[in-house]
Design a protein around this motif. Structure first.
Motif, PDB file in Angstrom:
ATOM      1  N   ARG A 411      10.782  67.036 -16.401  1.00  0.00           N
ATOM      2  CA  ARG A 411       9.558  67.571 -15.794  1.00  0.00           C
ATOM      3  C   ARG A 411       8.306  66.923 -16.351  1.00  0.00           C
ATOM      4  NH1 ARG A 411       5.938  70.895 -17.970  1.00  0.00           N
ATOM      5  NH2 ARG A 411       4.548  72.093 -16.582  1.00  0.00           N
ATOM      6  N   THR A 412       8.239  66.775 -17.672  1.00  0.00           N
ATOM      7  CA  THR A 412       7.044  66.206 -18.299  1.00  0.00           C
ATOM      8  C   THR A 412       6.857  64.743 -17.916  1.00  0.00           C
ATOM      9  OG1 THR A 412       7.393  67.707 -20.168  1.00  0.00           O
ATOM     10  CG2 THR A 412       5.863  65.883 -20.492  1.00  0.00           C
ATOM     11  N   ALA A 413       7.961  63.992 -17.873  1.00  0.00           N
ATOM     12  CA  ALA A 413       7.868  62.579 -17.488  1.00  0.00           C
ATOM     13  C   ALA A 413       7.392  62.435 -16.048  1.00  0.00           C
ATOM     14  CB  ALA A 413       9.226  61.910 -17.677  1.00  0.00           C
ATOM     15  N   LYS A 414       7.954  63.244 -15.156  1.00  0.00           N
ATOM     16  CA  LYS A 414       7.562  63.155 -13.746  1.00  0.00           C
ATOM     17  C   LYS A 414       6.082  63.518 -13.544  1.00  0.00           C
ATOM     18  CE  LYS A 414      12.103  64.072 -11.704  1.00  0.00           C
ATOM     19  NZ  LYS A 414      12.908  65.026 -10.881  1.00  0.00           N
ATOM     20  N   ALA A 415       5.649  64.599 -14.234  1.00  0.00           N
ATOM     21  CA  ALA A 415       4.254  65.019 -14.078  1.00  0.00           C
ATOM     22  C   ALA A 415       3.301  63.963 -14.623  1.00  0.00           C
ATOM     23  CB  ALA A 415       4.038  66.352 -14.787  1.00  0.00           C
ATOM     24  N   SER A 416       3.648  63.338 -15.747  1.00  0.00           N
ATOM     25  CA  SER A 416       2.764  62.316 -16.327  1.00  0.00           C
ATOM     26  C   SER A 416       2.665  61.107 -15.409  1.00  0.00           C
ATOM     27  CB  SER A 416       3.283  61.899 -17.706  1.00  0.00           C
ATOM     28  OG  SER A 416       4.553  61.273 -17.592  1.00  0.00           O
ATOM     29  N   ILE A 417       3.754  60.745 -14.760  1.00  0.00           N
ATOM     30  CA  ILE A 417       3.744  59.597 -13.842  1.00  0.00           C
ATOM     31  C   ILE A 417       2.922  59.911 -12.599  1.00  0.00           C
ATOM     32  CG2 ILE A 417       5.225  58.227 -12.329  1.00  0.00           C
ATOM     33  CD1 ILE A 417       7.433  58.556 -14.485  1.00  0.00           C
ATOM     34  N   SER A 443      -0.773  62.066 -21.546  1.00  0.00           N
ATOM     35  CA  SER A 443      -0.464  60.809 -20.863  1.00  0.00           C
ATOM     36  C   SER A 443      -1.726  60.257 -20.209  1.00  0.00           C
ATOM     37  CB  SER A 443       0.620  61.024 -19.805  1.00  0.00           C
ATOM     38  OG  SER A 443       0.228  62.023 -18.881  1.00  0.00           O
ATOM     39  N   VAL A 444      -1.824  58.933 -20.226  1.00  0.00           N
ATOM     40  CA  VAL A 444      -2.984  58.236 -19.647  1.00  0.00           C
ATOM     41  C   VAL A 444      -2.455  57.154 -18.700  1.00  0.00           C
ATOM     42  CG1 VAL A 444      -4.966  56.763 -20.138  1.00  0.00           C
ATOM     43  CG2 VAL A 444      -4.430  58.695 -21.653  1.00  0.00           C
ATOM     44  N   PRO A 445      -2.936  57.115 -17.449  1.00  0.00           N
ATOM     45  CA  PRO A 445      -2.452  56.108 -16.503  1.00  0.00           C
ATOM     46  C   PRO A 445      -2.805  54.684 -16.956  1.00  0.00           C
ATOM     47  CG  PRO A 445      -3.574  57.890 -15.357  1.00  0.00           C
ATOM     48  CD  PRO A 445      -3.874  58.057 -16.811  1.00  0.00           C
ATOM     49  N   ILE A 446      -1.935  53.711 -16.624  1.00  0.00           N
ATOM     50  CA  ILE A 446      -2.182  52.289 -16.887  1.00  0.00           C
ATOM     51  C   ILE A 446      -2.175  51.570 -15.544  1.00  0.00           C
ATOM     52  CG2 ILE A 446      -1.268  50.203 -17.964  1.00  0.00           C
ATOM     53  CD1 ILE A 446      -0.038  51.964 -20.108  1.00  0.00           C
ATOM     54  N   ARG A 447      -3.294  50.939 -15.224  1.00  0.00           N
ATOM     55  CA  ARG A 447      -3.412  50.218 -13.956  1.00  0.00           C
ATOM     56  C   ARG A 447      -3.678  48.741 -14.247  1.00  0.00           C
ATOM     57  NH1 ARG A 447      -5.681  55.201 -13.026  1.00  0.00           N
ATOM     58  NH2 ARG A 447      -4.884  56.301 -11.160  1.00  0.00           N
TER      59      ARG A 447
END
Length: 462
Positions: A411-417, A443-447
């Motif tokens: 759940r945590t991995a999916k929500a962070s993604i 978690s912080v997005p990487i673009r």
């Protein structure tokens, strides 16, 4: 203390309490999820058990049907065997009589051969007398010729006696020839009778064996009939028990299914409560108010910036292509449990990520971990302390100590993604293989080039 200071202190305390609540809710949610998983496994196992019990019941019914048919066949066979036995007994009695008769014929043929021998001896005596008579007749004829007219009458008698002797000799020869032929036939008959008597004796002995075999077959059929009755009775009893078991299994399955549905609903509600608590903590931290989470949020944002810059620099320098970075053709690494994967970017990320991620563990914030995943949860390189080579046959140890090159879908991995905000603060139970560790996760997005590659995550206990 001024009202504003008092308000800030209250908000910080609220954020701290909500953070603690989030951890507790995360623990409860995780435990409910564990129970849900166990109930689901039990439900699946029960369904498999029901299916197997149904198969057993079906097989048992087949056994019952087969036993019933076998019993009918055995009963019919026993009746037929009884009838056949009477017929065979009659035939055997006739065979015994025939064998006795054949033996008697041999004895009578032997007696006849003896009688013929006696007749032969009598014929031999007659033949001897005929020769003597013929000799006497010849002598009488000679004497009659000497006597002249006085011996004419005697000569006539001598001639008749001579003729009678000749007829007797001829008859005796015919008798001897006939006796010879009869003797040969009688001898052949005796030989055949002797052989027939031996065969008859074997047949008579064989009839005794046949009778014994028929008795054995009859007893066997009786035993088969009795055994089949026992099988049919046991199968009938087993069929009743299977029906009872299936009824109880249906009731249990229904209860487990209801429990599973209730747990799913509870999990959903707990998830919403957890999200609500996380959102409140995130809003408090985003308001500019200093909380216990503020240093970690800043560290996560800084880590996201540094990883983005490092990846973009590698692409510009040609040591990593953008196409390889976004490769999602995950190749399974053999003999790994949990399963590990490799992409075209794994080797480059092994070089670029560790220095940035390890700094979060030794810096001021002292994070428990710092790791980056792509948009599918693939984590190419974790921290050094949990990136050890796997131990063959030890998945529990591997789960805690070999966390690189794995795909995470919790759940945590999916929500962070899925998050597109500057950061996402969550609370969760980290699976350490043999235990769970309650943590907070930012978690912080990487673009890269405007395209989302994944996220960087830091975990901590605050």
């Amino acid at each position: 203390m001024s009202p504003d200071a008092q308000s800030d202190a209250s908000l910080r305390e609220l954020a701290r309490e909500l953070g603690g609540l989030g951890l507790e809710v995360a623990d409860v949610a995780g435990r409910i999820e564990d129970v849900t998983g166990h109930v689901r496994e039990q439900s699946e196992a029960l369904s498999a058990l029901k299916s197997a019990a149904g198969d057993v019941a079906g097989s048992n019914r087949q056994v019952l049907d087969t036993a019933s048919r076998t019993l009918a066949v055995a009963e019919a066979g026993a009746r037929e065997m009884q009838s056949s036995r009477q017929t065979v007994e009659g035939s055997l009695e006739a065979i015994r009589g025939l064998a006795t008769a054949i033996t008697g014929i041999g004895a009578e043929a032997a007696e006849l051969a003896g009688a013929l021998q006696q007749v032969g001896r009598v014929a031999s005596v007659i033949e001897t007398i005929a020769r003597q008579t013929n000799l006497l007749a010849l002598n009488a004829t000679i004497e009659a010729a000497r006597a002249g007219d006085a011996g004419k009458g005697f000569a006539v008698v001598a001639t008749e006696v001579k003729a009678l002797a000749k007829q007797t000799a001829d008859a005796t020869q015919e008798i001897n020839a006939t006796l010879g032929a009869l003797t040969r036939k009688i001898d052949e008959l005796v030989k055949r009778s002797t052989a027939g008597a031996a065969s008859a004796t074997q047949v008579r002995d064989g009839t005794t064996s046949i009778a014994g075999t028929l008795d054995h077959i009859a007893r066997t059929l009786t035993e088969v009939e009795a055994g089949t009755r026992e099988i049919a009775a046991a199968a009938s009893q087993s069929d009743g028990r299977c029906r009872d078991f299936l009824g109880n299994a249906e009731t249990i399955a229904s209860g487990v299914s209801q429990s599973s549905s209730s747990l799913d609903a509870a999990t959903e509600k707990i998830g919403r409560l957890l999200t609500l608590a996380e959102n409140v903590v995130a809003l408090t931290s985003s308001s500019g108010l200093e909380t216990v989470d503020t240093p970690y949020i800043a560290a996560a944002l800084d880590a996201g910036r540094r990883i983005t810059e490092a990846l973009e620099a590698a692409i510009r320098q040609g040591s990593l292509s953008e196409r390889d970075l976004f490769d999602t053709d995950y190749q399974k690494l053999p003999d790994t449990d949990p399963q590990e994967y490799r992409t075209r970017a794994t080797a480059a990320l092994d070089r670029l990520l560790p220095s940035i991620q390890e700094s979060l563990l030794t810096g001021a914030v002292k994070a428990a971990y710092c790791a980056s995943t792509d948009v599918n949860g693939y984590l190419p390189r974790h921290n050094d302390y949990c990136s050890k080579p796997q131990r063959p046959g030890d998945p529990v140890w591997n789960a805690a100590n070999c966390r690189s090159r794995r795909i995470y879908t919790d759940r945590t991995a999916k929500a962070s993604i899925a998050n597109d905000k500057p950061f996402l603060l969550q609370t969760y139970r980290r699976n350490m293989g043999d235990r769970f560790q309650l943590m907070k996760d930012i978690s912080v997005p990487i673009r890269i080039g405007g395209r989302k590659w994944g996220v960087v995550r830091i975990g901590y206990v605050a």
